[in-house]
Design a protein around this motif. Structure first.
Motif, short mmCIF file in Angstrom:
data_model
loop_
_atom_site.label_atom_id
_atom_site.label_comp_id
_atom_site.label_asym_id
_atom_site.label_seq_id
_atom_site.Cartn_x
_atom_site.Cartn_y
_atom_site.Cartn_z
N LYS A 1 -7.18 5.79 -8.68
CA LYS A 1 -7.21 4.41 -9.17
C LYS A 1 -6.28 3.50 -8.39
O LYS A 1 -5.25 3.93 -7.86
CB LYS A 1 -6.83 4.39 -10.66
N ASP A 2 -6.65 2.22 -8.36
CA ASP A 2 -5.76 1.23 -7.78
C ASP A 2 -4.54 1.08 -8.69
O ASP A 2 -4.61 1.32 -9.90
CB ASP A 2 -6.47 -0.11 -7.63
N LYS B 1 1.98 1.78 -3.52
CA LYS B 1 0.89 2.30 -4.34
C LYS B 1 0.68 3.79 -4.08
O LYS B 1 0.44 4.57 -5.02
CB LYS B 1 -0.39 1.51 -4.06
N GLU C 1 0.83 -1.20 0.00
CA GLU C 1 0.00 0.00 0.00
C GLU C 1 0.86 1.26 0.00
O GLU C 1 0.51 2.27 -0.62
CB GLU C 1 -0.95 0.00 1.20
N ASN D 1 -1.71 -1.49 -10.11
CA ASN D 1 -1.41 -2.91 -10.28
C ASN D 1 0.11 -3.09 -10.27
O ASN D 1 0.76 -2.98 -11.29
CB ASN D 1 -2.01 -3.41 -11.59
N ASP E 1 -0.33 -8.58 -5.09
CA ASP E 1 -1.42 -9.20 -4.33
C ASP E 1 -1.44 -10.71 -4.50
O ASP E 1 -2.32 -11.39 -3.97
CB ASP E 1 -2.77 -8.62 -4.76
N ARG F 1 1.06 6.85 -6.83
CA ARG F 1 0.04 7.88 -7.10
C ARG F 1 0.59 9.29 -6.89
O ARG F 1 0.18 10.24 -7.57
CB ARG F 1 -1.17 7.66 -6.20
#
Length: 466
Positions: A30-31, A10, A7, A33, A47, A14
């Motif tokens: 947005k998530d 991520k 996380e 990947n 994941d 961003r």
């Protein structure tokens, strides 16, 4: 990796990264990947999910991921020469060997090679070569370039201009001057009254002829085209297309640039797609499959006719003031040689033809009558499954971007990564050339499962309108 670490990554993504070809406004929401490992045709994310990569990354992982032969070649070469430039009279053995190899597998009229780092840079180089060619010939007004709507040739100023995609032009003041666009050779979207592929080819050639006559033959320098349009939706030319186009180009003394960035190195079952489609170019652009994405490298193959002019320029001894710091990088050359060896020794050209035919027929059989499927086409391991709002009359969806996103997501939910298509709703399937029958079956099953979920999502979002 812990969940918190993932996380954190991520969040940092961003915050700091401006992703290419993405919505900048929605990017922060947005998530992300985050991919962590690759093997063969399988990608794994942070994941723990695994995906079949039916897009070969960006159409480039021709020999698949994790090939130890390529990794070894890169490591050994880097230990010998971590960097060497190729300016002036400097060279290196891998680059020399690669150039010889490329010209062995290229069409017979190709004589020399110059290198860059990406398809965009290589197509920019082609534009400069064309302009220089006509300057040396004393034809200083012969500089206009004609490309096709829907074609994809890169994103730099020159390459982005000859692109036929509005998304690449928008807000960048592109295209630049001296760039024109004509119709794509897209039989699926043919005008009313066209009765056959041959009829369509003549229609398109006549339009090109009239465009050149209107502009003036003395001002038009080159026509650039992909043998099979890739990023705009896997669009093979209609029968006889390049044969008819060649007549027009010869009539007006216009050069042909073949952009084989996607189609080269086995993607369609041969080293180059052009010869099998009656395409006889003066210049050929290659990248992607040249190294299967293991190293950033591209090349321009230059014909004997153009070399004869350029190498006989008298002014300043023909000084060629063009190149990039890493043009002809020795590690890239070693990687490309190892990559070409794999394609050759493992029979991947033949496998692309054989498994590609199997995959195409399987998709047609399993998706026959499936809602919204309007066309399934392709050559070798370059296949497109197109969806339309009204398939019977080939009428497209009204909101192509949103609908295309739903299709890609439906496939991703089934563990399948496909390429989309600018300006159309399509699942573009171009997996590594190592694809097996069993893996082809998996791809077909994933698409078959995704299709009804896509249709359900369409209706839920009220996007199923033409």
């Amino acid at each position: 990796m812990t969940t918190a670490t993932i996380e954190d990554l991520k969040a940092l993504d961003r915050k700091y990264i401006m992703h290419p070809f993405s919505s900048l406004q929605s990017q922060p929401r947005k998530d992300v990947n985050v991919m962590t490992s690759t093997n063969g045709i399988v990608l794994k994310n942070a994941d723990g999910r695994e995906f079949l990569d039916a897009g070969s990354g960006l159409w480039c992982a021709n020999v698949g991921y994790g090939r130890t032969e390529i990794i070894k070649a890169a490591t050994e070469q880097m230990e010998k020469t971590s960097f060497l430039h190729s300016f002036s009279n400097f060279s290196n053995e891998p680059l020399i060997r690669l150039s010889e190899r490329l010209l062995e597998i290229a069409p017979d009229n190709m004589e020399r090679v110059t290198y860059a780092n990406s398809g965009s840079e290589a197509n920019d180089t082609q534009i400069k070569l064309v302009w220089r060619y006509n300057n040396v010939r004393g034809k200083h007004e012969k500089k206009k370039l004609i490309a096709r709507w829907g074609g994809y040739h890169g994103t730099t100023l020159g390459a982005g201009s000859v692109n036929g995609l509005s998304v690449v032009h928008r807000s960048f003041d592109l295209p630049i001057d001296r760039v024109l666009h004509t119709d794509a050779a897209e039989y699926h979207r043919r005008p009313a009254g066209i009765i056959s592929e041959e009829h369509f080819s003549l229609y398109l050639a006549n339009k090109l002829d009239k465009m050149i006559e209107t502009e003036g033959s003395e001002t038009v320098a080159a026509f650039i085209a992909e043998p099979i349009i890739g990023s705009a939706g896997v669009i093979p030319p209609p029968a006889g297309y390049f044969r008819e186009i060649a007549k027009v180009l010869k009539k007006h003394d216009v050069l042909l640039i073949a952009d084989e960035v996607i189609t080269g190195f086995g993607r369609t079952g041969s080293w180059f797609a052009g010869p099998g489609l009656e395409m006889k170019p003066d210049l050929i652009t290659v990248a992607k499959g040249l190294t299967s994405g293991y190293f950033p490298m591209s090349a321009c193959l230059v014909s004997d006719a153009i070399c004869e002019v350029l190498y006989n320029e008298k002014e300043a001894d023909g000084f060629f003031g063009h190149g990039f710091t890493t043009s002809g990088h020795p590690v890239g050359a070693a990687v490309a040689l190892a990559n070409i060896d794999i394609i050759d020794k493992e029979g991947l050209l033949e496998n692309s033809t054989r498994i590609g035919s199997y995959l195409l027929s399987s998709l047609r059989e399993e998706l026959d009558g499936v809602e919204f499927v309007s066309d399934i086409r392709g050559k070798g391991l370059m296949i497109g499954v197109e969806f339309d709002a009204v398939p019977e009359i080939r009428r497209a969806f009204s909101d192509i971007a949103s609908v295309g996103g739903l299709l890609s997501q439906a496939c991703l939910d089934e563990g399948l990564i496909v390429r989309g298509g600018h300006g159309r709703v399509i699942a573009a399937i171009a997996p590594p050339l190592t694809l097996t029958t069993e893996q082809a079956d998996q791809i077909v099953l994933c698409v078959k499962r995704a299709a009804p979920k896509f249709a359900k999502a369409l209706r839920a979002a009220q996007l199923d309108r033409a």
